[in-house]
Scaffold this active site. Sequence first.
Site, short mmCIF file in Angstrom:
data_model
loop_
_atom_site.label_atom_id
_atom_site.label_comp_id
_atom_site.label_asym_id
_atom_site.label_seq_id
_atom_site.Cartn_x
_atom_site.Cartn_y
_atom_site.Cartn_z
N ARG A 1 -10.29 -0.30 15.14
CA ARG A 1 -9.94 0.55 14.53
C ARG A 1 -10.97 0.35 12.80
O ARG A 1 -12.41 0.54 13.33
CB ARG A 1 -8.27 0.67 13.88
CG ARG A 1 -8.27 1.93 12.67
CD ARG A 1 -6.05 2.10 12.28
NE ARG A 1 -6.14 0.31 11.43
CZ ARG A 1 -4.94 0.34 11.65
NH1 ARG A 1 -4.20 1.32 11.41
NH2 ARG A 1 -4.68 -0.68 11.10
N MET B 1 12.51 24.31 1.55
CA MET B 1 11.41 23.58 0.16
C MET B 1 12.39 22.75 -0.24
O MET B 1 12.06 21.46 -0.56
CB MET B 1 10.11 24.78 -0.07
CG MET B 1 9.28 23.56 -0.94
SD MET B 1 8.04 24.98 -1.78
CE MET B 1 7.69 25.32 -0.18
N LYS C 1 0.47 -1.05 0.15
CA LYS C 1 -0.22 -0.08 0.22
C LYS C 1 0.53 1.19 -0.05
O LYS C 1 2.30 1.26 0.32
CB LYS C 1 -0.86 -0.05 1.27
CG LYS C 1 -0.44 0.01 2.38
CD LYS C 1 -1.52 -0.16 3.50
CE LYS C 1 0.11 -0.06 4.79
NZ LYS C 1 -1.65 -0.37 6.33
N TYR D 1 17.92 29.67 6.01
CA TYR D 1 16.91 30.39 6.29
C TYR D 1 17.39 30.84 8.15
O TYR D 1 17.24 29.99 9.18
CB TYR D 1 15.26 30.18 6.11
CG TYR D 1 14.70 30.18 5.14
CD1 TYR D 1 14.92 32.01 4.13
CD2 TYR D 1 14.31 28.95 3.87
CE1 TYR D 1 14.28 31.73 3.24
CE2 TYR D 1 13.87 28.93 2.73
CZ TYR D 1 13.39 30.60 1.78
OH TYR D 1 13.81 31.07 1.20
#
Length: 339
Positions: A126, A290, A35, A242
């Site tokens: 669940r 990023m 998955k 940064y």
Amino acid sequence: MPAPLRLRLDGDALIANWRLLDRMSGTAACGAAVKADGYGLGAYGVAERLAGAGCRDFFVATWAEAQALASLGLTLSVLHGLRAEDMAAARAGFARPVLNSLPQIARWRAGGGGACDVMVDTGINRLGIAPADIADGALDGLRVETLMSHLACADEDSAMNGEQRSRFAALAGRTGARRMSLANSAGIALGADYHFDLTRPGLALYGGVPRGDYAGRVRQVVTPEAQVLQRRHVAAGDPVGYNATWTAPRDCEVAIINLGYADGYVRAFSNSGSAQVGEAVLPVIGRVSMDLVALDVSAAPDLAEGDWIAIDYDLARQSAASGLSQYELLTLLGRRFGR
């Protein structure tokens, strides 16, 4: 167009990990959870390799994931069951639903039934029907291939493991299911009492260490690599990145690589991650942004623009360093990586 970052995937390590888990599963068959796009590594390639190694049972979360693998002709089970919107895909026959609730069971019956799997909740609260539902005849007449449940605390030495196992074992022979399945990667290491007929490993296949039993036994499967965009000299006392969270303690050489939190290399690695070139360890300096990461490459004098750098991505070690789970470290790896 060639990407400036890539995942180096070790197919031999993947197969070796599955074979280890298969041996540990004893007489039980060993399947594979593929998955979340094979835990971020590419479900199609992962499933194809594992099928070639002898794996016969594969588990995905959704019908879209199953459809993406349909051309491989594998035995697929869809763990999230059967919504009304999924009926057309389920009737197409390329995967079995894992029925998780009484409405899903009713929906499957109304749609003509057929082979299915069923999840029973033994304590994780669940997905899954209750053991009492089975006692009340919820599965009577249903063609159940695999009755399964899921352990909540298999990665810990918890009394709950034995409690769940006992609740599940008590269902043997009460459903007509051809097989029973409880153990994930961590559950396999709990021993033969947890293996039943089929195990469903995930994390350990991909190099993760869900319990200490696997340390030093599973092999790393994925290594992110990024290309140097620029090499620059930074003088002592100058900041990098940064918010100036790192200041050069001396004159040093810095490489800027094409990698960042948009690719899953998260800000937790700021001033703590590392990369390697040969034997040289290159620490991450400053804040991960990023799309860019800065490395102190003073120990790699020949490293130049365009060269590739391997990122340290040992899952257990980087999980401890970042505070993220090993599952997150795998599945956060973004789509901009070449594979």
